[in-house]
Design a protein around this motif. Structure first.
Motif, short mmCIF file in Angstrom:
data_model
loop_
_atom_site.label_atom_id
_atom_site.label_comp_id
_atom_site.label_asym_id
_atom_site.label_seq_id
_atom_site.Cartn_x
_atom_site.Cartn_y
_atom_site.Cartn_z
N MET B 1 4.31 -23.30 -38.54
CA MET B 1 2.92 -22.92 -38.71
C MET B 1 2.26 -22.66 -37.36
SD MET B 1 0.03 -24.88 -40.90
CE MET B 1 -0.69 -26.02 -39.73
N LEU B 2 2.45 -23.61 -36.43
CA LEU B 2 1.83 -23.42 -35.13
C LEU B 2 2.43 -22.23 -34.39
CD1 LEU B 2 1.21 -27.07 -33.97
CD2 LEU B 2 -0.39 -25.38 -34.88
N ARG B 3 3.73 -22.02 -34.60
CA ARG B 3 4.37 -20.86 -33.98
C ARG B 3 3.69 -19.58 -34.49
NH1 ARG B 3 8.52 -16.82 -34.18
NH2 ARG B 3 7.76 -16.54 -36.30
N ASP B 4 3.48 -19.51 -35.81
CA ASP B 4 2.83 -18.33 -36.38
C ASP B 4 1.41 -18.18 -35.84
OD1 ASP B 4 5.11 -17.97 -37.75
OD2 ASP B 4 4.31 -18.34 -39.75
N ALA B 5 0.72 -19.33 -35.73
CA ALA B 5 -0.64 -19.28 -35.20
C ALA B 5 -0.64 -18.72 -33.80
CB ALA B 5 -1.27 -20.67 -35.23
N ALA B 6 0.28 -19.19 -32.97
CA ALA B 6 0.33 -18.71 -31.59
C ALA B 6 0.64 -17.22 -31.56
CB ALA B 6 1.39 -19.49 -30.82
N LEU B 7 1.53 -16.79 -32.44
CA LEU B 7 1.89 -15.38 -32.50
C LEU B 7 0.67 -14.52 -32.81
CD1 LEU B 7 4.60 -13.89 -32.28
CD2 LEU B 7 4.77 -13.97 -34.75
N VAL B 8 -0.07 -14.95 -33.84
CA VAL B 8 -1.24 -14.17 -34.27
C VAL B 8 -2.33 -14.19 -33.20
CG1 VAL B 8 -3.10 -14.06 -35.95
CG2 VAL B 8 -0.78 -14.45 -36.71
N ALA B 9 -2.60 -15.37 -32.65
CA ALA B 9 -3.65 -15.46 -31.63
C ALA B 9 -3.25 -14.63 -30.42
CB ALA B 9 -3.88 -16.92 -31.24
N GLY B 10 -1.99 -14.71 -30.04
CA GLY B 10 -1.52 -13.93 -28.89
C GLY B 10 -1.71 -12.45 -29.13
N LYS B 11 -1.38 -12.01 -30.33
CA LYS B 11 -1.54 -10.60 -30.68
C LYS B 11 -3.01 -10.18 -30.57
CE LYS B 11 -2.32 -9.60 -34.71
NZ LYS B 11 -3.64 -9.50 -35.36
N ASP B 12 -3.90 -11.04 -31.07
CA ASP B 12 -5.33 -10.71 -31.04
C ASP B 12 -5.86 -10.63 -29.62
OD1 ASP B 12 -5.56 -10.46 -33.70
OD2 ASP B 12 -7.24 -11.83 -33.92
N LEU B 13 -5.45 -11.56 -28.80
CA LEU B 13 -5.96 -11.55 -27.43
C LEU B 13 -5.39 -10.35 -26.67
CD1 LEU B 13 -6.00 -15.38 -26.73
CD2 LEU B 13 -7.88 -13.87 -27.37
N ARG B 14 -4.15 -10.00 -26.96
CA ARG B 14 -3.58 -8.82 -26.34
C ARG B 14 -4.34 -7.56 -26.76
NH1 ARG B 14 2.35 -7.49 -25.07
NH2 ARG B 14 2.34 -9.75 -24.84
N LEU B 15 -4.69 -7.53 -28.03
CA LEU B 15 -5.46 -6.40 -28.54
C LEU B 15 -6.80 -6.31 -27.82
CD1 LEU B 15 -5.12 -5.77 -32.31
CD2 LEU B 15 -6.68 -4.49 -30.89
N GLU B 16 -7.44 -7.46 -27.63
CA GLU B 16 -8.72 -7.46 -26.92
C GLU B 16 -8.51 -7.02 -25.47
OE1 GLU B 16 -11.75 -7.49 -27.33
OE2 GLU B 16 -12.46 -7.89 -25.29
N ALA B 17 -7.43 -7.48 -24.86
CA ALA B 17 -7.17 -7.11 -23.48
C ALA B 17 -7.02 -5.60 -23.36
CB ALA B 17 -5.92 -7.81 -22.97
N ARG B 18 -6.46 -4.96 -24.41
CA ARG B 18 -6.28 -3.52 -24.35
C ARG B 18 -7.55 -2.76 -24.68
NH1 ARG B 18 -2.35 -0.46 -24.29
NH2 ARG B 18 -0.44 -1.31 -23.45
N SER B 19 -8.31 -3.28 -25.64
CA SER B 19 -9.44 -2.47 -26.12
C SER B 19 -10.76 -2.90 -25.51
CB SER B 19 -9.53 -2.56 -27.65
OG SER B 19 -9.90 -3.85 -28.03
N ARG B 20 -10.84 -4.13 -25.02
CA ARG B 20 -12.05 -4.62 -24.36
C ARG B 20 -13.31 -4.51 -25.21
NH1 ARG B 20 -10.85 -3.87 -18.71
NH2 ARG B 20 -8.88 -4.96 -18.54
N VAL B 21 -13.14 -4.60 -26.50
CA VAL B 21 -14.31 -4.44 -27.36
C VAL B 21 -15.25 -5.62 -27.23
CG1 VAL B 21 -15.08 -4.33 -29.73
CG2 VAL B 21 -13.22 -2.90 -28.98
N ALA B 22 -14.71 -6.82 -27.22
CA ALA B 22 -15.58 -8.00 -27.12
C ALA B 22 -16.33 -7.97 -25.80
CB ALA B 22 -14.75 -9.27 -27.24
#
Ligand code: HEM
Ligand SMILES: Nc1ncnc2c1ncn2[C@@H]1O[C@H](COP(=O)(O)OP(=O)(O)OP(=O)(O)O)[C@@H](O)[C@H]1O
Ligand SMILES: Nc1ncnc2c1ncn2[C@@H]1O[C@H](COP(=O)(O)OP(=O)(O)OP(=O)(O)O)[C@@H](O)[C@H]1O
Ligand SMILES: [Mg+2]
Ligand SMILES: [Mg+2]
Lengths: 234, 222, 240, 222, 234
Positions: B1-22
């Motif tokens: 479960m925590l592995r999946d959480a880290a995967l998803v959170a990592g993906k989201d932060l990477r997405l933010e790093a690319r799009s800089r929307v926040a």
């Protein structure tokens, strides 16, 4: 062995419309079943039911040994992890690169980075396109990326909704090869397609659906195609 | 479960790093909301000073809403919702991952808004002992409740309008509790503040529990 | 050739600006007298007002260049609009900061919601929004067009900000210079005008550089373009 | 041009009649915002009464934002933005049509919120002579500015976050002017109120003009 | 007569990527040009440039007598009104019915309700589907609705991006018939497709694009197909 897909009198409602109105179908492992039929016949609905994305309202439905009716959370997850669906929508994050997308979805399904890399190489996405954001790809390149995800996940049941659409000649040949390889490795393949010639050449069986029911079910080829990457079985 | 959480959170932060929307859009928006309220409330310092905590949290709420909207907009495009369901990821893991990603962004927003409040309204942040845990608990509550409703609305055509409607009333208790805690802290009776903090903790725990328990169901219906 | 964006002209301009800055500092901090009511804090005036006025000028240039772009669709106007808005944003930030510091001293608070201050803040946010549009990941031409339309709006906002003290009753000081104020000491007036000139020079200097940088970025893209086209055409080899 | 405007507005209203998004989602949201403010500002009638006009317009603003977002969300899906560009419709007509559709929804919202304010906060609407034209001018301004930025953001991936960021500062003057006009009207010095109304009219005219002139440019780039 | 499309050295940039890297192409009225080539070759980009949806960065580009370089607002509108584009995205409002959608877009282009009705009848959308919201349609039904819009608009230049994708056999035959009719009525047709057999049978000329340039240009059929609705020209 029990069939990968086993449906008896399966009915599925979209809103109040019975998109599947009693379907009987068995798909064995290693089979490549071509699903054909007019627009609105229920092909997409059938595939989505098999992926447990749509409920089967009545009738029997077993997929990969799971009864879809009484599916609990963990069982559904276990089932879906083994299912690969190639739909019209590609299921990719537009703002991430091809490599990031494939790696994410592959790892989500328990595969590792190496599988993801191998799949990308297989689909010739390891060059310039690797680090292009998916949102910038052409339609066919996007389909390839989506195929790479499917491949990296190594599913036991392949559900392909018009898989050839958008792919160029080389991509089509590649896809046919992949499907053949998958079937030979023991996967069951159901593909819905309107591209008769192309699809019939790889299918081991053709099922025709119309008005939400199976109207014809006939074996075409005697065995799955033999040579990898063979464009058309002779 | 925590592995999946880290995967998803990592993906989201990477997405933010690319799009800089926040960074480029949600953060300026938060400041803007703060200014807007100040307009609406008249250039009358008396009122402003009294309602600063409330305005702070309303601003956090609205910009947090935007952050949640963005976080689930990326899960709504081009079949991603289906892909997520088929992925085999543990729903509880997906939930925790989204909560973590949203919470990180919210915390950044809160710091920013905190600075804004200090400068624009002349608030005076002193009783940190209470303010910081309040922020943390409120953030977790916002992120958890936001993720529950975010996934519920994801993939619906009316997502953009439905999400605020569902989310705001649910978050009202957070707003009230956090505001009251801040008021107590700034007003100098932290005793009462701790009670409000307790409420926030309960809320956060409740929604985290609810999310963990029901995310599977919600994801199904996405 | 030089390897920066400077040329003899801009070097002279830069030197003038730097010397001017020094002279301005001398006048503002030492030579000019303290004000009767504002005392020493009046020295803030020599940064606060010139930066504001020059920033306004910059935004007008952005508006004009946006109109130019919409009419002519030439890249130069677009680059000009962007460069001017960027430099203007920096100057307006200086106005805001100096105003807030000044306010802290004279009014006791950094900020208050009076019309002038509010409109200045709004103008600043508008400029940030404009710059955000300029950073959207879009095709160059499309982005330029969107930006040009958003840029037009800086005009009315700037005008409103300037007339804020006239149109509304404000805490902020009204027009001081234009209303031939008798209280204004000669040296103070000179220092003010010096400030205008120096910040004007600074603006032009920065503008020229930003313009050249942005322009060169585009040219570099275009330079890469021939190579990119050649490479793209190589993909075609073997297909037919 | 007017034919095209009627076509577009008709299409939008038909869409609303089928989807009921404004009715079922935006309107409740507006009421919610109103209630939230009441919470945030403490159940302290003294403050509430003083800031009622401001809160009313903030609520209109936020729910109006949602209405605009919805109005342009339908123009952003599945190639509709391209279809609109290829349609041969007069951009000025499209603009007027969208403005009309949004304005109708906003007016309905305003009436609803007006009732809400009267009931929740106990405001007293008497000087209708000023209130009604204020509402009309402010609505036109909101709809016109909203449409200009709505079409600008339509079709961009970051639409949901960019639109509020661009739109809110632009609408701030409307907020201020409408609030002040209401305050004057309710406080009993309508004289000043008429000046604010003038400002609103100028704003509405400005944005309608801008939209008519530039919608072609914006639509091109949709 | 001047060609419907005339490109010389046309370059089009997507971001900084030259998706078209110098294209020379002429399409006469009455012609049916098949555009083929690998994924990412630039087919979609070329079609979008012809519809003035993407700028041509350099080179000559004339479409239906309009120079794309100096296109003012009214001229661009006049041009686009005559262009019909069938893209991957269908450009329909999900929440409106088929009838409402077709009527709206037809009237927007100056056609009237009768044209819309006729187009729907032609595409067999006048039955049950007429009043179904577009968002509920199957992929192929949706494509049909999108085709109905194109038909009702009666464009002089048809730009079809993989038009057969998603259509069933009957739909494909119908489409081929429509294209033939359109060409015979004087429209110029450019269709991008990977379905070689199907597309080559109706095209009067095949153009191959790769790496953003035309690499092959050859006349296939001597004349446009003759019989209405003929599935394949003999
Ligand atoms: C954050 C706070 C402040 C902001 C944003 C601000 C903004 C501005 C702006 C934009 C202008 C140029 C207006 C124009 O001439 O069109 C200006 C001018 C001026 N400001 Fe401020 N200001 C602030 C605080 C102050 C304070 C505290 C003082 C002094 C008590 C002050 C005194 C002046 C004076 C004397 C002028 C020149 C007025 C004229 O000739 O028009 N400002 N300010
Ligand atoms: N709410 C509804 N009301 C009426 N009909 C509906 C509704 N929802 C779905 N349908 C119908 O259900 C059917 C769904 O079919 P499905 O998408 O499975 O077809 P398909 O065989 O995949 O067709 P295609 O070849 O076009 O992809 C369509 O005929 C569609 O019109
Ligand atoms: N920003 C970018 N960076 C790199 N490459 C880009 C960018 N934007 C677009 N591309 C490339 O431009 C090309 C666009 O091609 P286009 O969509 O016209 O192809 P197509 O011929 O229609 O292909 P398909 O058969 O797959 O539909 C693709 O190769 C795509 O990868
Ligand atoms: Mg289908
Ligand atoms: Mg394409």
């Amino acid at each position: 062995m029990e069939p990968a897909v086993h449906l008896r009198g399966a009915v599925s409602l979209l809103g109040r419309f019975p998109a599947l109105a009693g379907v009987d179908l068995d798909v064995a492992t290693g089979e490549i079943v071509l699903l054909r039929g007019p627009n609105g016949a229920g092909k997409t609905t059938l595939l989505r039911c098999c992926a447990a994305l749509l409920p089967v309202t009545s009738g029997e439905a077993m997929v990969l040994g799971h009864d879809l009716a009484g599916l609990t959370g963990p069982a559904r997850r276990a089932l879906r992890r083994q299912v690969g669906l190639l739909a019209h929508a590609t299921g990719l994050y537009d703002e991430l690169t091809v490599a990031d997308n494939v790696a994410f979805w592959a790892r989500a399904a328990g595969a590792d980075r190496a599988d993801a890399e191998a799949a990308m190489t297989r689909l010739e996405l390891d060059g310039r396109l690797r680090d292009v954001a998916v949102g910038r790809l052409s339609a066919g390149q996007r389909r390839r990326a989506s195929l790479a995800v499917l491949l990296a996940r190594r599913p036991a049941l392949w559900l392909l909704d018009e898989p050839h659409a958008g792919l160029d000649q080389a991509g089509r040949d590649l896809l046919d090869g992949l499907i053949g390889d998958g079937a030979r490795a023991g996967a069951a393949v159901v593909l819905a397609s309107h591209e008769r010639d192309r699809a019939e050449s790889i299918a081991t069986r053709t099922v025709t659906i119309a008005g939400g029911t199976i109207v014809d079910d006939s074996v075409v080829g005697a065995a799955p195609p033999v040579a990898t990457g063979a464009r058309r079985a002779p | 479960m925590l592995r999946d959480a880290a995967l998803v959170a990592g993906k989201d932060l990477r997405l933010e790093a690319r799009s800089r929307v926040a960074l480029n859009q949600v953060a300026p928006f938060a400041l803007l909301v703060l200014m807007l309220f100040a307009f609406a409330l008249d250039p009358d310092r008396g009122i402003l000073a009294r309602v600063t905590p409330g305005l702070y949290w309303v601003a956090v709420l609205f910009s947090g809403l935007l952050a949640v909207q963005r976080a689930f907009a990326v899960e709504s495009t081009d079949g991603v919702a289906d892909a997520l369901r088929l992925s085999g990821l543990d729903p509880a893991g997906v939930f925790l991952g989204k909560v973590a990603a949203v919470a990180v962004q919210l915390l950044a927003l809160e710091v920013l808004l905190g600075l804004g409040v200090v400068v624009l309204y002349g608030a005076d942040p002193s009783s940190v002992a209470l303010l910081v845990p309040t922020c943390l608990a409120a953030t977790l509550g916002l992120a958890a409740a936001g993720s529950v409703y975010g996934i519920l609305a994801a993939g619906l055509r009316v997502r953009e309008t439905l999400l605020p409607l569902l989310l705001l009333p649910v978050l009202a208790p957070v707003l009230i509790a956090a505001t009251s805690a801040f008021e107590s802290a700034l007003g100098g009776f932290p005793g009462e503040g701790w009670r409000w903090l307790g409420l926030l903790v309960v809320f956060a725990a409740l929604y985290t529990g609810l999310g963990l328990a029901t995310f599977g169901v919600l994801l199904e219906d996405g | 050739m030089n390897d920066g964006t400077s040329s003899p002209g801009t070097r002279v301009l830069g030197a003038l600006t730097l010397i001017g800055m020094a002279v301005l500092l001398a006048f503002a901090l030492v030579i000019s007298p303290a004000d009767e009511t504002q005392e020493e804090t009046v020295r803030m005036f020599y940064v606060h007002v010139p930066t504001a006025l020059v920033a306004f000028g910059a935004f007008f240039l952005t508006v004009a260049a946006s109109v130019g772009y919409l009419l002519r669709r030439s890249e130069g106007w677009d680059v000009m609009a962007g460069a001017s808005a960027e430099v203007g944003a920096v100057l307006l930030a200086a106005t805001l900061v100096s105003g807030m510091l000044w306010g802290r001293v004279t009014w006791g608070v950094y900020w208050t919601w009076d019309a002038r201050l509010t409109l200045t803040a709004l103008l600043f946010v508008l400029v940030l929004g404009y710059l955000a549009v300029r950073r959207l990941p879009l095709e160059r031409e499309r982005r330029s067009r969107l930006a040009a339309v958003v840029g037009l709006l800086l005009g009315p906002a700037t005008v409103a900000c300037h007339y804020a003290t006239t149109w509304w009753r404000t805490l902020h000081q009204g027009p001081t210079i234009t209303t031939a104020d008798a209280k204004m000491d000669g040296t103070m007036l000179f220092t003010f005008f010096l400030g205008m000139v120096v910040f004007g020079l600074l603006y032009v200097w920065l503008l020229v550089h930003r313009f050249r940088v942005l322009w060169l970025e585009h040219r570099v893209e275009d330079l890469g373009l021939d190579e990119a086209i050649a490479e793209r055409r190589r993909e075609a080899v073997g297909v037919s």
